[in-house]
Motif scaffolding. Structure first.
Motif, PDB file in Angstrom:
ATOM      1  N   MET A   1       0.827  -1.203   0.000  1.00  7.47           N
ATOM      2  CA  MET A   1       0.000   0.000   0.000  1.00  7.47           C
ATOM      3  C   MET A   1       0.866   1.260   0.000  1.00  7.47           C
ATOM      4  O   MET A   1       0.583   2.227  -0.727  1.00  7.47           O
ATOM      5  N   VAL A   2       1.926   1.260   0.800  1.00  4.71           N
ATOM      6  CA  VAL A   2       2.826   2.418   0.815  1.00  4.71           C
ATOM      7  C   VAL A   2       3.508   2.582  -0.547  1.00  4.71           C
ATOM      8  O   VAL A   2       3.669   3.700  -1.067  1.00  4.71           O
ATOM      9  N   GLY A   3       3.897   1.445  -1.148  1.00  2.00           N
ATOM     10  CA  GLY A   3       4.518   1.516  -2.470  1.00  2.00           C
ATOM     11  C   GLY A   3       3.565   2.051  -3.532  1.00  2.00           C
ATOM     12  O   GLY A   3       3.960   2.849  -4.393  1.00  2.00           O
ATOM     13  N   LEU A   4       2.294   1.635  -3.480  1.00  3.10           N
ATOM     14  CA  LEU A   4       1.314   2.161  -4.422  1.00  3.10           C
ATOM     15  C   LEU A   4       1.093   3.657  -4.216  1.00  3.10           C
ATOM     16  O   LEU A   4       0.891   4.411  -5.182  1.00  3.10           O
ATOM     17  N   GLY A   5       1.111   4.078  -2.962  1.00  9.74           N
ATOM     18  CA  GLY A   5       0.989   5.503  -2.694  1.00  9.74           C
ATOM     19  C   GLY A   5       2.144   6.297  -3.290  1.00  9.74           C
ATOM     20  O   GLY A   5       1.950   7.375  -3.874  1.00  9.74           O
ATOM     21  N   ALA A   6       3.354   5.753  -3.156  1.00 15.61           N
ATOM     22  CA  ALA A   6       4.520   6.424  -3.755  1.00 15.61           C
ATOM     23  C   ALA A   6       4.406   6.456  -5.276  1.00 15.61           C
ATOM     24  O   ALA A   6       4.764   7.456  -5.919  1.00 15.61           O
ATOM     25  N   LEU A   7       3.896   5.372  -5.875  1.00 16.25           N
ATOM     26  CA  LEU A   7       3.712   5.343  -7.325  1.00 16.25           C
ATOM     27  C   LEU A   7       2.674   6.373  -7.770  1.00 16.25           C
ATOM     28  O   LEU A   7       2.850   7.037  -8.810  1.00 16.25           O
ATOM     29  N   SER A   8       1.606   6.521  -7.013  1.00 15.49           N
ATOM     30  CA  SER A   8       0.590   7.518  -7.352  1.00 15.49           C
ATOM     31  C   SER A   8       1.177   8.926  -7.334  1.00 15.49           C
ATOM     32  O   SER A   8       0.891   9.742  -8.223  1.00 15.49           O
ATOM     33  N   ILE A   9       1.986   9.226  -6.338  1.00 19.70           N
ATOM     34  CA  ILE A   9       2.623  10.542  -6.274  1.00 19.70           C
ATOM     35  C   ILE A   9       3.564  10.734  -7.457  1.00 19.70           C
ATOM     36  O   ILE A   9       3.581  11.802  -8.105  1.00 19.70           O
ATOM     37  N   PHE A  10       4.343   9.709  -7.775  1.00 20.76           N
ATOM     38  CA  PHE A  10       5.293   9.799  -8.882  1.00 20.76           C
ATOM     39  C   PHE A  10       4.583  10.082 -10.199  1.00 20.76           C
ATOM     40  O   PHE A  10       4.995  10.957 -10.978  1.00 20.76           O
ATOM     41  N   LEU A  11       3.500   9.347 -10.460  1.00 20.82           N
ATOM     42  CA  LEU A  11       2.773   9.555 -11.707  1.00 20.82           C
ATOM     43  C   LEU A  11       2.145  10.945 -11.760  1.00 20.82           C
ATOM     44  O   LEU A  11       2.172  11.612 -12.802  1.00 20.82           O
ATOM     45  N   GLY A  12       1.567  11.374 -10.631  1.00 22.83           N
ATOM     46  CA  GLY A  12       0.970  12.702 -10.614  1.00 22.83           C
ATOM     47  C   GLY A  12       1.985  13.804 -10.870  1.00 22.83           C
ATOM     48  O   GLY A  12       1.708  14.775 -11.594  1.00 22.83           O
ATOM     49  N   VAL A  13       3.176  13.682 -10.310  1.00 24.75           N
ATOM     50  CA  VAL A  13       4.216  14.684 -10.530  1.00 24.75           C
ATOM     51  C   VAL A  13       4.674  14.665 -11.984  1.00 24.75           C
ATOM     52  O   VAL A  13       4.893  15.716 -12.601  1.00 24.75           O
ATOM     53  N   LYS A  14       4.814  13.477 -12.560  1.00 27.20           N
ATOM     54  CA  LYS A  14       5.322  13.343 -13.922  1.00 27.20           C
ATOM     55  C   LYS A  14       4.302  13.721 -14.994  1.00 27.20           C
ATOM     56  O   LYS A  14       4.647  13.770 -16.174  1.00 27.20           O
ATOM     57  N   PHE A  15       3.057  13.969 -14.612  1.00 26.74           N
ATOM     58  CA  PHE A  15       2.073  14.423 -15.590  1.00 26.74           C
ATOM     59  C   PHE A  15       2.524  15.719 -16.260  1.00 26.74           C
ATOM     60  O   PHE A  15       2.178  15.983 -17.407  1.00 26.74           O
ATOM     61  N   LYS A  16       3.312  16.525 -15.566  1.00 19.37           N
ATOM     62  CA  LYS A  16       3.685  17.839 -16.087  1.00 19.37           C
ATOM     63  C   LYS A  16       4.736  17.741 -17.181  1.00 19.37           C
ATOM     64  O   LYS A  16       4.623  18.407 -18.223  1.00 19.37           O
ATOM     65  N   ASN A  17       5.777  16.937 -16.961  1.00 17.67           N
ATOM     66  CA  ASN A  17       6.892  16.888 -17.912  1.00 17.67           C
ATOM     67  C   ASN A  17       7.180  15.486 -18.441  1.00 17.67           C
ATOM     68  O   ASN A  17       8.167  15.298 -19.149  1.00 17.67           O
ATOM     69  N   GLY A  18       6.362  14.504 -18.078  1.00 18.39           N
ATOM     70  CA  GLY A  18       6.627  13.134 -18.498  1.00 18.39           C
ATOM     71  C   GLY A  18       6.304  12.899 -19.963  1.00 18.39           C
ATOM     72  O   GLY A  18       5.635  13.706 -20.622  1.00 18.39           O
ATOM     73  N   GLY A  19       6.791  11.767 -20.476  1.00 16.75           N
ATOM     74  CA  GLY A  19       6.563  11.401 -21.863  1.00 16.75           C
ATOM     75  C   GLY A  19       5.549  10.289 -21.996  1.00 16.75           C
ATOM     76  O   GLY A  19       4.717  10.036 -21.116  1.00 16.75           O
ATOM     77  N   SER A  20       5.645   9.578 -23.128  1.00 18.87           N
ATOM     78  CA  SER A  20       4.671   8.525 -23.413  1.00 18.87           C
ATOM     79  C   SER A  20       4.764   7.369 -22.423  1.00 18.87           C
ATOM     80  O   SER A  20       3.774   6.675 -22.177  1.00 18.87           O
ATOM     81  N   GLY A  21       5.959   7.127 -21.851  1.00 18.54           N
ATOM     82  CA  GLY A  21       6.093   6.057 -20.869  1.00 18.54           C
ATOM     83  C   GLY A  21       5.235   6.297 -19.634  1.00 18.54           C
ATOM     84  O   GLY A  21       4.662   5.342 -19.073  1.00 18.54           O
ATOM     85  N   ILE A  22       5.138   7.542 -19.180  1.00 21.93           N
ATOM     86  CA  ILE A  22       4.283   7.875 -18.029  1.00 21.93           C
ATOM     87  C   ILE A  22       2.821   7.619 -18.379  1.00 21.93           C
ATOM     88  O   ILE A  22       2.045   7.095 -17.557  1.00 21.93           O
ATOM     89  N   ARG A  23       2.437   7.966 -19.590  1.00 25.20           N
ATOM     90  CA  ARG A  23       1.041   7.729 -20.012  1.00 25.20           C
ATOM     91  C   ARG A  23       0.722   6.240 -20.022  1.00 25.20           C
ATOM     92  O   ARG A  23      -0.336   5.813 -19.528  1.00 25.20           O
ATOM     93  N   ILE A  24       1.608   5.423 -20.576  1.00 22.79           N
ATOM     94  CA  ILE A  24       1.362   3.973 -20.631  1.00 22.79           C
ATOM     95  C   ILE A  24       1.328   3.377 -19.222  1.00 22.79           C
ATOM     96  O   ILE A  24       0.472   2.538 -18.902  1.00 22.79           O
ATOM     97  N   THR A  25       2.259   3.805 -18.360  1.00 23.15           N
ATOM     98  CA  THR A  25       2.275   3.306 -16.980  1.00 23.15           C
ATOM     99  C   THR A  25       0.984   3.663 -16.252  1.00 23.15           C
ATOM    100  O   THR A  25       0.428   2.855 -15.503  1.00 23.15           O
ATOM    101  N   THR A  26       0.487   4.864 -16.478  1.00 18.65           N
ATOM    102  CA  THR A  26      -0.758   5.282 -15.828  1.00 18.65           C
ATOM    103  C   THR A  26      -1.940   4.479 -16.333  1.00 18.65           C
ATOM    104  O   THR A  26      -2.851   4.122 -15.557  1.00 18.65           O
ATOM    105  N   ILE A  27      -1.955   4.167 -17.627  1.00 18.41           N
ATOM    106  CA  ILE A  27      -3.040   3.345 -18.179  1.00 18.41           C
ATOM    107  C   ILE A  27      -3.041   1.955 -17.536  1.00 18.41           C
ATOM    108  O   ILE A  27      -4.096   1.434 -17.134  1.00 18.41           O
ATOM    109  N   VAL A  28      -1.856   1.346 -17.427  1.00 14.15           N
ATOM    110  CA  VAL A  28      -1.767   0.025 -16.795  1.00 14.15           C
ATOM    111  C   VAL A  28      -2.183   0.100 -15.324  1.00 14.15           C
ATOM    112  O   VAL A  28      -2.923  -0.762 -14.811  1.00 14.15           O
ATOM    113  N   TYR A  29      -1.725   1.139 -14.646  1.00 16.48           N
ATOM    114  CA  TYR A  29      -2.040   1.312 -13.219  1.00 16.48           C
ATOM    115  C   TYR A  29      -3.539   1.474 -13.012  1.00 16.48           C
ATOM    116  O   TYR A  29      -4.140   0.834 -12.126  1.00 16.48           O
TER     117      TYR A  29
END
Length: 208
Positions: free
Chosen positions: A128-156
């Motif tokens: 659960m703590v790891g998923l929380g860290a992943l959620s924060i990471f994806l939310g932060v990367k929405f601003k400057n992330g690339g297609s890899g962030i989009r694909i990871t978010t879709i899978v998540y």
């Protein structure tokens, strides 16, 4: 008035003699009173005759690249941050509860029989703590992330939807069912924000 001997080689040249046309400077060479033609400098940033740089793909259908995050993505980003807070909080509380229960078991002499359950509980808490860290990471990367962030978010988001369906079906109308419905709603919004053309244009835009 005398202008000197015309046959004298050291005298001034005759002026205005009939039969001799006036001399002109050769073509293409600078002469007295004829300024040279200056070459034209190429335009700023692009040489003459060079094709202009093609415009970036527009959002959603124009010729300008997207300069602002789409509204649905902003909502999904906020939901990721809120979800991360709940995930980290649940993980910490679960870890504390499992540790306290194991201490009680050790106190009554049954700690050996509950070690497996305690280990499983700590694993769930860490997940659960790891998923929380992943959620924060994806939310932060929405601003400057690339297609890899989009694909990871879709899978998540897809995994969250699957987990929400399982909790809703097996919850028996209790708290697990309620939590499953909340997970379905949040994951649905996050997934919808990632699978449209606006998200594709945003994550594919050039970065400097």
């Amino acid at each position: 008035m005398s202008f000197g001997d015309p046959n004298n080689p050291y005298g001034p040249p005759p002026q205005g003699q009939p039969g001799y046309p006036p001399q002109q400077p050769p073509q293409g060479q600078p002469g007295y009173g004829y300024p040279q033609q200056q070459p034209q400098a190429p335009g700023y940033g692009y040489p003459q005759g060079a094709p202009q740089q093609p415009a970036y793909p527009g959002y959603p259908g124009g010729n300008m690249m997207p300069v602002e995050m789409p509204g649905l993505m902003k909502t999904a980003r906020v939901l990721l941050f809120i979800l991360s807070g709940f995930q980290i909080l649940i993980g910490i509380v679960a870890g504390i509860a499992v540790g306290a229960a194991q201490d009680v078991s050790n106190g009554v002499g049954s700690g050996d029989s509950t070690d497996g359950l305690a280990g499983l509980g700590f694993l769930v808490a860490a997940l659960m703590v790891g998923l929380g860290a992943l959620s924060i990471f994806l939310g932060v990367k929405f601003k400057n992330g690339g297609s890899g962030i989009r694909i990871t978010t879709i899978v998540y988001a897809s995994l969250m939807i699957l987990g929400g369906i399982v909790n809703t079906v097996n919850g028996g109308g209790g708290s697990a069912t309620f939590g499953g419905l909340i997970s379905l709603a949040i994951a649905g919004i996050i997934l919808a924000s990632m699978v449209n053309s606006a998200a594709t244009a945003w994550f594919s835009r050039p970065r400097y």
